[in-house]
Design an enzyme around this catalytic site. Structure first.
Site, PDB file in Angstrom:
ATOM      1  N   ASP A  14       0.942  -1.245  -0.159  1.00  0.00           N
ATOM      2  CA  ASP A  14      -0.059  -0.106   0.122  1.00  0.00           C
ATOM      3  C   ASP A  14       0.752   1.262   0.013  1.00  0.00           C
ATOM      4  O   ASP A  14       0.515   2.292   0.333  1.00  0.00           O
ATOM      5  CB  ASP A  14      -1.084   0.091   1.300  1.00  0.00           C
ATOM      6  CG  ASP A  14      -1.817  -1.211   1.357  1.00  0.00           C
ATOM      7  OD1 ASP A  14      -2.316  -1.649   0.367  1.00  0.00           O
ATOM      8  OD2 ASP A  14      -1.897  -1.819   2.428  1.00  0.00           O
ATOM      9  N   LYS A  17       1.932   2.177  -5.063  1.00  0.00           N
ATOM     10  CA  LYS A  17       2.362   1.750  -6.204  1.00  0.00           C
ATOM     11  C   LYS A  17       1.423   2.192  -7.483  1.00  0.00           C
ATOM     12  O   LYS A  17       1.936   2.610  -8.435  1.00  0.00           O
ATOM     13  CB  LYS A  17       2.746   0.285  -6.244  1.00  0.00           C
ATOM     14  CG  LYS A  17       3.830  -0.025  -5.239  1.00  0.00           C
ATOM     15  CD  LYS A  17       3.924  -1.473  -5.168  1.00  0.00           C
ATOM     16  CE  LYS A  17       2.918  -2.606  -4.838  1.00  0.00           C
ATOM     17  NZ  LYS A  17       2.610  -2.315  -3.247  1.00  0.00           N
ATOM     18  N   GLY A  41      -4.324  -4.723  -4.506  1.00  0.00           N
ATOM     19  CA  GLY A  41      -5.827  -3.815  -5.293  1.00  0.00           C
ATOM     20  C   GLY A  41      -5.368  -2.659  -5.332  1.00  0.00           C
ATOM     21  O   GLY A  41      -4.798  -1.974  -4.403  1.00  0.00           O
ATOM     22  N   HIS A  42      -5.971  -1.592  -6.279  1.00  0.00           N
ATOM     23  CA  HIS A  42      -5.768  -0.449  -6.287  1.00  0.00           C
ATOM     24  C   HIS A  42      -6.852   0.164  -7.166  1.00  0.00           C
ATOM     25  O   HIS A  42      -7.254  -0.468  -8.046  1.00  0.00           O
ATOM     26  CB  HIS A  42      -4.314   0.358  -6.428  1.00  0.00           C
ATOM     27  CG  HIS A  42      -3.725  -0.010  -7.879  1.00  0.00           C
ATOM     28  ND1 HIS A  42      -2.921  -1.205  -8.237  1.00  0.00           N
ATOM     29  CD2 HIS A  42      -4.004   0.378  -9.098  1.00  0.00           C
ATOM     30  CE1 HIS A  42      -2.512  -1.091  -9.219  1.00  0.00           C
ATOM     31  NE2 HIS A  42      -3.191  -0.391  -9.945  1.00  0.00           N
ATOM     32  N   GLN A 220       2.015  -6.207  -2.911  1.00  0.00           N
ATOM     33  CA  GLN A 220       2.391  -6.016  -1.751  1.00  0.00           C
ATOM     34  C   GLN A 220       3.740  -5.404  -1.407  1.00  0.00           C
ATOM     35  O   GLN A 220       4.053  -4.420  -2.034  1.00  0.00           O
ATOM     36  CB  GLN A 220       2.365  -7.428  -1.135  1.00  0.00           C
ATOM     37  CG  GLN A 220       0.981  -8.303  -1.060  1.00  0.00           C
ATOM     38  CD  GLN A 220       0.799  -8.871  -2.208  1.00  0.00           C
ATOM     39  OE1 GLN A 220       1.172  -9.537  -2.929  1.00  0.00           O
ATOM     40  NE2 GLN A 220      -0.708  -8.791  -2.586  1.00  0.00           N
TER      41      GLN A 220
HETATM   42  P1  IMP Z   1      -2.535 -12.655   2.408  1.00  0.00           P
HETATM   43  O1  IMP Z   1      -1.752 -12.322   1.508  1.00  0.00           O
HETATM   44  O2  IMP Z   1      -4.095 -12.424   2.227  1.00  0.00           O
HETATM   45  O3  IMP Z   1      -2.432 -14.064   2.818  1.00  0.00           O
HETATM   46  O4  IMP Z   1      -2.521 -11.719   3.901  1.00  0.00           O
HETATM   47  C1  IMP Z   1      -1.049 -11.686   4.676  1.00  0.00           C
HETATM   48  C2  IMP Z   1      -0.532 -10.404   4.851  1.00  0.00           C
HETATM   49  O5  IMP Z   1      -0.393  -9.710   3.970  1.00  0.00           O
HETATM   50  C3  IMP Z   1      -1.716  -9.889   5.649  1.00  0.00           C
HETATM   51  O6  IMP Z   1      -1.148  -8.980   6.867  1.00  0.00           O
HETATM   52  C4  IMP Z   1      -2.533  -8.842   4.910  1.00  0.00           C
HETATM   53  O7  IMP Z   1      -2.996  -7.672   5.421  1.00  0.00           O
HETATM   54  C5  IMP Z   1      -1.221  -8.477   4.049  1.00  0.00           C
HETATM   55  N1  IMP Z   1      -1.565  -8.066   2.458  1.00  0.00           N
HETATM   56  C6  IMP Z   1      -1.628  -8.736   1.595  1.00  0.00           C
HETATM   57  N2  IMP Z   1      -1.951  -8.102   0.678  1.00  0.00           N
HETATM   58  C7  IMP Z   1      -1.537  -6.919   0.760  1.00  0.00           C
HETATM   59  C8  IMP Z   1      -1.625  -5.740  -0.152  1.00  0.00           C
HETATM   60  O8  IMP Z   1      -1.827  -5.775  -1.113  1.00  0.00           O
HETATM   61  N3  IMP Z   1      -1.444  -4.629   0.662  1.00  0.00           N
HETATM   62  C9  IMP Z   1      -1.053  -4.685   1.793  1.00  0.00           C
HETATM   63  N4  IMP Z   1      -1.067  -5.707   2.937  1.00  0.00           N
HETATM   64  C10 IMP Z   1      -1.445  -6.882   2.225  1.00  0.00           C
END
Ligand code: IMP
Length: 417
Positions: A14, A17, A41-42, A220
């Site tokens: 977040d 990007k 997501g954005h 991420q």
């Molecule tokens: P997962 O990717 O859904 O398994 O989540 C694992 C961790 O990554 C959690 O802390 C989520 O909040 C974080 N996370 C996953 N995708 C994103 C993203 O696009 N932005 C920020 N944090 C993310």
């Protein structure tokens, strides 16, 4: 032969990007995703129209760009179908690797059930099935996008997978799919996505050989990397720039300029260590002014000060040629701004990121704030104290700040020579 430039998140995701990729995507012939899934997501606004992107690369908004979803992505068919419905005439503009693993509805159910079972120790995932889909891949029991082309066989494989793991699914209260419904669903996926599924490795190689401009769009952030992040509070893919090689099938020597995206402060969604988290009014101001709410899950983001130790570490891991400093305007109006210059662990001062980031006490320096940077489009237009802040970041992170964002507007971006 061209080299592929990389955009990578340097904190916990977040970082903004979307704005940079959206701006840069106008200049590239090909934009690729190499890891993650619809957990990313954005939102992009173009001419007053809102587009929500999770899996589809940002190059979709440049009519001349080709978009690639690489083998390292976990693909939720329904999510990408919904995203693609926002656009017209996508044939020839989006390609999905036949080797990308499928992230199917049961992966989300498993993800959510596991999080529930963990209770207070939950990771705080997005609940989108990312971990279970990657676990199936590593366990060598996953299904790949290429298999969508034969829905009958895929349906049989999934039913077998469920009967082999029945005990586990029963324990988690995850229901077996109905075979008829499953086949109907997979048939729709095939109808809608079949023509986009191909060998994308060859496609990217051809683009490199033809000297096309290629952008690799990371999802991420580095501190969520499966190996180098705050394990186990991480996502399940290699978010660092090196992951883009395996996630697309290109060699390290094919990588060009690496740009690390950082916020002028720090945020994190979900659980896990966050040394510079600020629980005072300052953190709340960052959350409110920065509108720090997740686009995928709607969860509020935790906020805190810029962590130069973490960013230096992430910059080195990614081989960043430059940083792009986002949301500098969110710090407008602060009397003083803190920057974390070192950590204290067990009474000792350290200047590196330890393998376990629990129990870190941040050591701060404070610098004077500024009134406003909004609308600045040249470095020289910035208030002197804002320049000092940027130069401090460069000194501490050992990385040039090449791009600075001074408002959400696409044009309010400083590109430093
Ligand atoms: P997962 O990717 O859904 O398994 O989540 C694992 C961790 O990554 C959690 O802390 C989520 O909040 C974080 N996370 C996953 N995708 C994103 C993203 O696009 N932005 C920020 N944090 C993310």
């Amino acid at each position: 032969m061209s080299k592929a430039d990389v955009i990578v998140g340097i904190q916990w995701g977040d970082e903004g990007k979307g704005k940079i990729v959206d701006k840069l995507a106008q200049e590239y012939d090909m934009v690729c995703r190499s890891q993650g899934g619809h957990n990313a997501g954005h939102t992009i606004w173009v001419d007053g129209v809102r587009y929500d992107l999770h899996l589809v690369p940002s190059g979709i908004l440049n009519p001349k760009a080709v978009n690639v979803i690489g083998n390292g992505v976990v693909l939720n068919p329904q999510s990408i179908i919904t995203e693609m419905e926002q656009f017209e005439n996508l044939e020839g503009r989006i390609f999905i690797s036949d080797k990308a693993h499928l992230n199917l509805p049961y992966h989300s159910l498993i993800d959510q059930a596991k999080e529930k079972l963990k209770g207070d120790n939950a990771i705080g995932t997005t609940g989108k099935g990312i971990g279970p889909a990657y676990a199936d891949k590593i366990n060598r029991v996953g299904q790949r996008a290429g298999e969508l082309l034969n829905p009958k066989q895929l349906c049989e494989n999934i039913m077998n997978y469920f009967s082999e793991n029945k005990v586990i699914f029963d324990a988690m209260d995850v229901k077996l799919p109905d075979e008829v419904e499953l086949l109907a669903e997979l048939t729709i996926y095939n109808e809608k996505l079949g023509k986009f599924i191909t060998n994308t490795t060859n496609l990217v190689w051809d683009a490199i050989d033809a000297d096309k401009k290629i952008l690799l769009e990371g999802a991420q952030g580095t501190l969520l990397d499966i190996d180098h992040g705050t394990y186990p509070y991480v996502t399940s893919s290699a978010t660092v720039s090196a992951g883009a090689c395996t996630g697309l099938g290109i060699a390290p020597k094919d990588i060009g300029v690496v740009t690390g995206i950082v916020k002028a402060y720090t945020t994190r969604v979900g659980n896990g260590p966050f040394p510079t988290e600020d629980f005072t009014d300052a953190g709340e101001t960052m959350a409110n002014v920065g509108k720090e709410v997740g686009t995928t899950t709607g969860r509020g983001r935790r906020c805190g000060w810029f962590d130069a130790v973490g960013v230096r570490h992430a910059s080195r891991l990614n081989g960043c040629d430059q940083l792009s400093l986002m949301k500098l305007d969110v710090l407008d109006g602060f009397e003083t701004i803190k920057i974390c210059v070192a950590y204290e662990v067990n009474g000792e001062r350290i200047n590196y990121v330890p393998s376990n980031m629990d129990n870190i006490i941040p050591i701060y320096e404070e610098i004077k704030g500024w009134d406003s940077v909004v609308g600045c489009r040249e470095y020289d237009q910035l208030p002197e104290t804002a320049k000092l802040y940027i130069e401090k970041i460069e000194e501490l992170t050992k990385t040039k700040v090449g791009i600075i964002s001074t408002s959400p507007e696409r044009e309010d971006t400083i590109i430093r020579k």
